[in-house]
Design a protein around this motif. Sequence first.
Motif, mmCIF file in Angstrom:
data_model
loop_
_atom_site.group_PDB
_atom_site.id
_atom_site.type_symbol
_atom_site.label_atom_id
_atom_site.label_comp_id
_atom_site.label_asym_id
_atom_site.label_seq_id
_atom_site.Cartn_x
_atom_site.Cartn_y
_atom_site.Cartn_z
ATOM 1 N N ARG A 269 0.831 -1.203 0.000
ATOM 2 C CA ARG A 269 0.000 0.000 0.000
ATOM 3 C C ARG A 269 0.866 1.253 0.000
ATOM 4 O O ARG A 269 0.562 2.235 -0.684
ATOM 5 C CB ARG A 269 -0.916 -0.014 1.228
ATOM 6 N N PHE A 270 1.954 1.225 0.771
ATOM 7 C CA PHE A 270 2.872 2.358 0.819
ATOM 8 C C PHE A 270 3.487 2.615 -0.559
ATOM 9 O O PHE A 270 3.577 3.762 -1.019
ATOM 10 C CB PHE A 270 3.972 2.078 1.848
ATOM 11 N N VAL A 271 3.906 1.544 -1.246
ATOM 12 C CA VAL A 271 4.475 1.686 -2.586
ATOM 13 C C VAL A 271 3.433 2.252 -3.540
ATOM 14 O O VAL A 271 3.723 3.121 -4.368
ATOM 15 C CB VAL A 271 5.011 0.328 -3.098
ATOM 16 N N ARG A 342 14.145 2.863 -5.429
ATOM 17 C CA ARG A 342 12.747 2.932 -5.852
ATOM 18 C C ARG A 342 12.176 1.529 -5.916
ATOM 19 O O ARG A 342 12.910 0.556 -6.091
ATOM 20 C CB ARG A 342 12.623 3.599 -7.219
ATOM 21 N N ALA A 343 10.876 1.429 -5.784
ATOM 22 C CA ALA A 343 10.202 0.137 -5.884
ATOM 23 C C ALA A 343 9.023 0.272 -6.837
ATOM 24 O O ALA A 343 8.314 1.281 -6.826
ATOM 25 C CB ALA A 343 9.726 -0.335 -4.522
ATOM 26 N N ILE A 344 8.818 -0.739 -7.650
ATOM 27 C CA ILE A 344 7.718 -0.743 -8.613
ATOM 28 C C ILE A 344 6.872 -1.985 -8.374
ATOM 29 O O ILE A 344 7.402 -3.096 -8.280
ATOM 30 C CB ILE A 344 8.250 -0.748 -10.064
ATOM 31 N N LEU A 345 5.573 -1.811 -8.264
ATOM 32 C CA LEU A 345 4.670 -2.952 -8.128
ATOM 33 C C LEU A 345 4.671 -3.753 -9.422
ATOM 34 O O LEU A 345 4.505 -3.191 -10.511
ATOM 35 C CB LEU A 345 3.249 -2.495 -7.823
ATOM 36 N N SER A 350 0.320 -5.923 -7.858
ATOM 37 C CA SER A 350 -0.915 -5.136 -7.983
ATOM 38 C C SER A 350 -2.137 -6.008 -7.744
ATOM 39 O O SER A 350 -3.103 -5.580 -7.097
ATOM 40 C CB SER A 350 -0.992 -4.503 -9.376
ATOM 41 N N ARG A 351 -2.093 -7.235 -8.246
ATOM 42 C CA ARG A 351 -3.228 -8.144 -8.053
ATOM 43 C C ARG A 351 -3.368 -8.541 -6.576
ATOM 44 O O ARG A 351 -4.478 -8.607 -6.052
ATOM 45 C CB ARG A 351 -3.059 -9.392 -8.917
ATOM 46 N N ILE A 352 -2.242 -8.801 -5.919
ATOM 47 C CA ILE A 352 -2.279 -9.154 -4.499
ATOM 48 C C ILE A 352 -2.840 -7.998 -3.678
ATOM 49 O O ILE A 352 -3.702 -8.187 -2.811
ATOM 50 C CB ILE A 352 -0.873 -9.528 -3.987
ATOM 51 N N LEU A 353 -2.378 -6.779 -3.956
ATOM 52 C CA LEU A 353 -2.871 -5.603 -3.232
ATOM 53 C C LEU A 353 -4.366 -5.429 -3.462
ATOM 54 O O LEU A 353 -5.131 -5.201 -2.511
ATOM 55 C CB LEU A 353 -2.115 -4.357 -3.692
ATOM 56 N N GLY A 354 -4.809 -5.565 -4.715
ATOM 57 C CA GLY A 354 -6.227 -5.421 -5.020
ATOM 58 C C GLY A 354 -7.080 -6.475 -4.336
ATOM 59 O O GLY A 354 -8.149 -6.171 -3.799
ATOM 60 N N LEU A 355 -6.595 -7.718 -4.316
ATOM 61 C CA LEU A 355 -7.339 -8.798 -3.675
ATOM 62 C C LEU A 355 -7.485 -8.556 -2.182
ATOM 63 O O LEU A 355 -8.571 -8.751 -1.602
ATOM 64 C CB LEU A 355 -6.629 -10.133 -3.926
ATOM 65 N N MET A 356 -6.400 -8.125 -1.525
ATOM 66 C CA MET A 356 -6.457 -7.905 -0.088
ATOM 67 C C MET A 356 -7.355 -6.718 0.245
ATOM 68 O O MET A 356 -8.060 -6.721 1.259
ATOM 69 C CB MET A 356 -5.038 -7.714 0.462
ATOM 70 N N GLU A 357 -7.369 -5.689 -0.607
ATOM 71 C CA GLU A 357 -8.265 -4.551 -0.386
ATOM 72 C C GLU A 357 -9.726 -4.997 -0.499
ATOM 73 O O GLU A 357 -10.577 -4.602 0.306
ATOM 74 C CB GLU A 357 -7.970 -3.453 -1.425
#
Length: 374
Positions: A269-271, A342-345, A350-357
């Motif tokens: 989420r921070f990234v 730097r970090a890039i999703l 992105s899919r993991i973040l979306g699923l957890m949200e």
Amino acid sequence: MNERLVQWTLLREWSYLQTCLRFPLSHRYGEYIRTEHGILDFVVLTKDCQLLIVELETSINDQRKLRFIGDQLQRYKKISFRPYPSTLILLYADDVTPVGLAQEIKRQCQYLNVLPRTYSLQKVRTLYQKMIAELTKSVGIPLGPTCAMDVCYLRWMNALIKPFVDRKVNELPISVFFDPNGKGIFKSRTVYSVRKRLCEDFELIRETLQRSLVLTEYGKRFADAMIPEVLIGHAQIPPLSLEQKRILLEVLTNGTIRPCKANIYYFLRFVYLTEGAWVPKPTAPEPKSESEPAFGYWQLTMALFGKRYSWRTITDFLSFTCNQCEELGLVERLKLEGTSDRAILTPLGSRILGLMEIDLHLKRERIHIPMQVS
């Protein structure tokens, strides 16, 4: 705070409701009961089998509202629930009702033979916030706390799982891993505790009352998927195999959020929020003034995580969690000169973040939707 939330809270804080009503209560009889004389807010049964018909109000702040309530109470006096005797109660918030009107309320209740009872709206608000906080812990509305630990890589879990593989067993005494006399695999209690906590949070092991560590079903699969020793050369800790990464992603997204898993979610989420612009290196110096960009990111992380971390703790946390996300293929870390990277999703990240949200949203809705019924 509206009346519906007040009622939801009171009917779950049984002890406080008993104090307000001044009756020993047995159980809830019903709420929002439709009758020919109107809709009753709620009815409770006392321990001596008497029904309390409760008309709940928040503030009674003017004469018009008082007359309206008087009309309601007159109608509700005609309601009975055989074979139980019933008592009609007006329950209102005394801390938001003017003192002058409070005297009139008591006179009107006495005239109608209704019991006036009061509660504190501020107290109910505090109880509501406490219940939501408890639901957060047990159901996971927000994620819960992060856990700043000295864990650079997820593959360190293999150091604790490998003894199970070597011995071809699913249970081992804790003394195999750590013994105060120095006979265990881990000579440091701290190192052992960190590895154990990481494996527990990823649901690979559990500790028994008999002072043993046991592989869970996830743990057995994780152990079976370990890269054979003959293929890892002189490496002390086997790297994560492809199947082990898949198992960890399965655990990460199973809906149970524990601190070490929460670390990864918060980092993703921070990234996302910062577009990965700042991942401090462990050697990054603490900013000397609030005008430095690093200071702003430091404050943002503390607001996002809901904790106050020192500079050294936050830099280690972000750097180490970035390593873990790289191992799982969730981010790509771009090495830069200077004090930060730097970090890039990745698409997977992105899919993991979306699923957890989405999962958090569904859990939140399961709690709040029943409260909307009236």
